[in-house]
Design a protein around this motif. Structure first.
Motif, mmCIF file in Angstrom:
data_model
loop_
_atom_site.group_PDB
_atom_site.id
_atom_site.type_symbol
_atom_site.label_atom_id
_atom_site.label_comp_id
_atom_site.label_asym_id
_atom_site.label_seq_id
_atom_site.Cartn_x
_atom_site.Cartn_y
_atom_site.Cartn_z
ATOM 1 N N ASN A 1 -2.411 0.692 -10.776
ATOM 2 C CA ASN A 1 -2.950 -0.410 -9.980
ATOM 3 C C ASN A 1 -2.910 -0.077 -8.485
ATOM 4 N N SER A 2 -4.093 0.050 -7.877
ATOM 5 C CA SER A 2 -4.124 0.510 -6.483
ATOM 6 C C SER A 2 -3.636 -0.567 -5.506
ATOM 7 N N GLU A 3 -3.813 -1.845 -5.865
ATOM 8 C CA GLU A 3 -3.321 -2.898 -4.955
ATOM 9 C C GLU A 3 -1.789 -2.882 -4.878
ATOM 10 N N THR A 4 -1.162 -2.758 -6.033
ATOM 11 C CA THR A 4 0.306 -2.703 -6.051
ATOM 12 C C THR A 4 0.787 -1.454 -5.309
ATOM 13 N N LEU A 5 0.050 -0.366 -5.491
ATOM 14 C CA LEU A 5 0.410 0.875 -4.792
ATOM 15 C C LEU A 5 0.320 0.696 -3.276
ATOM 16 N N ASP A 6 -0.771 0.053 -2.826
ATOM 17 C CA ASP A 6 -0.954 -0.133 -1.374
ATOM 18 C C ASP A 6 0.176 -1.005 -0.806
ATOM 19 N N ALA A 7 0.539 -2.055 -1.543
ATOM 20 C CA ALA A 7 1.620 -2.941 -1.072
ATOM 21 C C ALA A 7 2.932 -2.163 -1.005
ATOM 22 N N ALA A 8 3.177 -1.328 -2.018
ATOM 23 C CA ALA A 8 4.410 -0.525 -2.027
ATOM 24 C C ALA A 8 4.400 0.465 -0.858
ATOM 25 N N ALA A 9 3.250 1.068 -0.608
ATOM 26 C CA ALA A 9 3.151 2.056 0.482
ATOM 27 C C ALA A 9 3.461 1.405 1.829
ATOM 28 N N ALA A 10 2.946 0.175 2.022
ATOM 29 C CA ALA A 10 3.207 -0.536 3.283
ATOM 30 C C ALA A 10 4.715 -0.788 3.425
ATOM 31 N N GLN A 11 5.336 -1.202 2.320
ATOM 32 C CA GLN A 11 6.788 -1.443 2.328
ATOM 33 C C GLN A 11 7.548 -0.154 2.665
ATOM 34 N N LEU A 12 7.122 0.947 2.067
ATOM 35 C CA LEU A 12 7.822 2.232 2.257
ATOM 36 C C LEU A 12 7.701 2.721 3.699
ATOM 37 N N ARG A 13 6.535 2.479 4.314
ATOM 38 C CA ARG A 13 6.376 2.862 5.732
ATOM 39 C C ARG A 13 7.323 2.027 6.586
ATOM 40 N N GLU A 14 7.421 0.736 6.263
ATOM 41 C CA GLU A 14 8.346 -0.154 6.975
ATOM 42 C C GLU A 14 9.799 0.308 6.794
ATOM 43 N N ASP A 15 10.105 0.796 5.594
ATOM 44 C CA ASP A 15 11.469 1.264 5.296
ATOM 45 C C ASP A 15 11.823 2.548 6.049
ATOM 46 N N GLY A 16 10.799 3.285 6.511
ATOM 47 C CA GLY A 16 11.097 4.504 7.277
ATOM 48 C C GLY A 16 10.417 5.771 6.814
ATOM 49 N N ALA A 17 9.582 5.671 5.767
ATOM 50 C CA ALA A 17 8.886 6.885 5.305
ATOM 51 C C ALA A 17 7.983 7.410 6.409
ATOM 52 N N GLU A 18 8.030 8.701 6.638
ATOM 53 C CA GLU A 18 7.189 9.254 7.708
ATOM 54 C C GLU A 18 5.704 9.141 7.336
ATOM 55 N N ALA A 19 5.394 9.437 6.094
ATOM 56 C CA ALA A 19 4.009 9.314 5.616
ATOM 57 C C ALA A 19 4.057 8.962 4.138
ATOM 58 N N VAL A 20 3.059 8.196 3.704
ATOM 59 C CA VAL A 20 3.002 7.819 2.288
ATOM 60 C C VAL A 20 1.575 8.022 1.781
ATOM 61 N N ALA A 21 1.437 8.807 0.728
ATOM 62 C CA ALA A 21 0.146 8.955 0.046
ATOM 63 C C ALA A 21 0.223 8.211 -1.276
ATOM 64 N N THR A 22 -0.894 7.646 -1.706
ATOM 65 C CA THR A 22 -0.927 6.958 -2.992
ATOM 66 C C THR A 22 -1.994 7.595 -3.876
ATOM 67 N N VAL A 23 -1.712 7.639 -5.158
ATOM 68 C CA VAL A 23 -2.725 8.106 -6.115
ATOM 69 C C VAL A 23 -2.769 7.115 -7.269
ATOM 70 N N ALA A 24 -3.928 6.462 -7.424
ATOM 71 C CA ALA A 24 -4.108 5.552 -8.557
ATOM 72 C C ALA A 24 -4.650 6.371 -9.726
ATOM 73 N N ALA A 25 -3.836 6.538 -10.741
ATOM 74 C CA ALA A 25 -4.250 7.350 -11.894
ATOM 75 C C ALA A 25 -3.515 6.861 -13.134
ATOM 76 N N ASP A 26 -4.235 6.800 -14.243
ATOM 77 C CA ASP A 26 -3.635 6.389 -15.521
ATOM 78 C C ASP A 26 -3.143 7.638 -16.247
ATOM 79 N N LEU A 27 -1.850 7.732 -16.445
ATOM 80 C CA LEU A 27 -1.270 8.923 -17.076
ATOM 81 C C LEU A 27 -1.689 9.078 -18.538
ATOM 82 N N ALA A 28 -2.283 8.033 -19.104
ATOM 83 C CA ALA A 28 -2.771 8.151 -20.480
ATOM 84 C C ALA A 28 -4.061 8.961 -20.525
ATOM 85 N N LYS A 29 -4.673 9.148 -19.346
ATOM 86 C CA LYS A 29 -5.989 9.809 -19.319
ATOM 87 C C LYS A 29 -5.868 11.274 -18.940
ATOM 88 N N GLU A 30 -6.701 12.085 -19.537
ATOM 89 C CA GLU A 30 -6.702 13.515 -19.203
ATOM 90 C C GLU A 30 -7.112 13.696 -17.757
#
Ligand SMILES: NC(=O)c1ccc[n+]([C@@H]2O[C@H](COP(=O)([O-])OP(=O)(O)OC[C@H]3O[C@@H](n4cnc5c(N)ncnc54)[C@H](OP(=O)(O)O)[C@@H]3O)[C@@H](O)[C@H]2O)c1
Length: 247
Positions: free
Chosen positions: A38-67
């Motif tokens: 879910n890319s929306e949940t990922l984006d919200a988490a990334a914003a939180q992580l930047r606030e927490d102190g992460a220098e940079a955050v990349a997100t990848v929306a991908a379903d691990l069930a898919k090849e």
């Protein structure tokens, strides 16, 4: 990316245990790639992580069930950071069902998400982890995989999930046998019920307040990641306390 900046990739880093680990690393200034569907949940988490102190955050929306998911994740990670010091194989799916009537169409997906995709991600991450260990021989590179108590002790109704989680423990052991010599140390964490979305179905019989706290898993992962390259902890089993003061 400068050599002293540490970088971690966390699958399932948008919620639950994965987000807990990501937040701890963010507080320590790590740069992070987090993945989930879910890319929306990922984006919200990334914003939180930047606030927490992460220098940079990349997100990848991908379903691990898919090849192709593993390739997409590593490609995006490499495009953004070029290095990888820590790999957390955390994303997983719980699938209940007794062996006698387990719907076989769910077998493949359970194994894909819990075993095949982590294997592929690990395989593609090894060159990065070896490079990291060569740059940082005192600490080496680390892999942490979320297994489960069901991978060690049988629980009726969790046959396929448990088998996949047992396989993760075996995979970690073999990884250590093959890659310790290249400075990579791996740990499988095998907890009982942890209070997250995944265990919400079980709260009728095990109240959330007596489940393991995400923070407890985070503490253990943090400890393992701080170990020198001289030590390896192949597995950590985390049981729920039977304390009478709990319930
Ligand atoms: N909670 C427990 O009681 C417990 C106990 C022992 C072991 N574990 C293991 O610990 C790990 C984390 O569990 P959790 O409790 O934190 O789970 P959770 O709260 O359900 O979070 C799961 C994470 O994985 C992602 N995810 C789920 N299915 C995915 C898929 N098909 N492709 C890509 N990403 C996927 C989710 O995001 P999206 O939904 O957006 O994809 C989310 O970020 C799992 O491997 C689990 O088996 C959990």
């Amino acid at each position: 990316m400068t050599a002293d900046k540490r970088v971690a990739l966390i699958t399932g880093g948008s919620r639950g245990i994965g987000l807990g680990i990501a937040r701890r690393l963010a507080e320590q200034g790590y740069s992070l790639t987090i993945t989930a569907r879910n890319s929306e949940t990922l984006d919200a988490a990334a914003a939180q992580l930047r606030e927490d102190g992460a220098e940079a955050v990349a997100t990848v929306a991908a379903d691990l069930a898919k090849e192709g998911a593993a390739e997409a994740i590593l490609k995006e990670h490499a495009r953004t950071f070029d290095v990888l010091d820590i790999l957390i194989l955390n994303a997983g799916v719980g699938t209940a069902g007794q062996i006698a009537d387990f719907p076989i169409h769910r077998f493949g997906k359970t194994l894909d998400v819990n075993l095949r995709a982590p294997f592929e991600i690990l395989q593609q991450a090894i060159p990065f982890l070896r490079d990291s260990a060569a740059r940082n021989p005192d600490n080496g590179a680390k892999v942490v995989a979320l297994s489960s108590m069901t991978g060690i002790y049988a629980e009726a109704g969790l046959a396929v999930y448990g088998a996949a989680k047992a396989a993760m423990i075996s995979l970690v052991e073999t990884l250590n046998a093959e890659e310790n010599q290249h400075g990579i140390a791996a740990t499988a964490i095998a907890p009982g019920y942890v209070e997250t979305d995944m265990s919400a179905w079980a709260t009728d019989t095990i109240p959330a307040e007596i489940m393991i706290d995400v923070k407890d898993i985070v503490e253990l992962v943090d400890g393992v990641l701080r170990l020198s390259a001289r030590a390896v902890v192949p597995r950590i089993v985390v049981a729920r306390s039977k304390s009478p003061y709990q319930a």
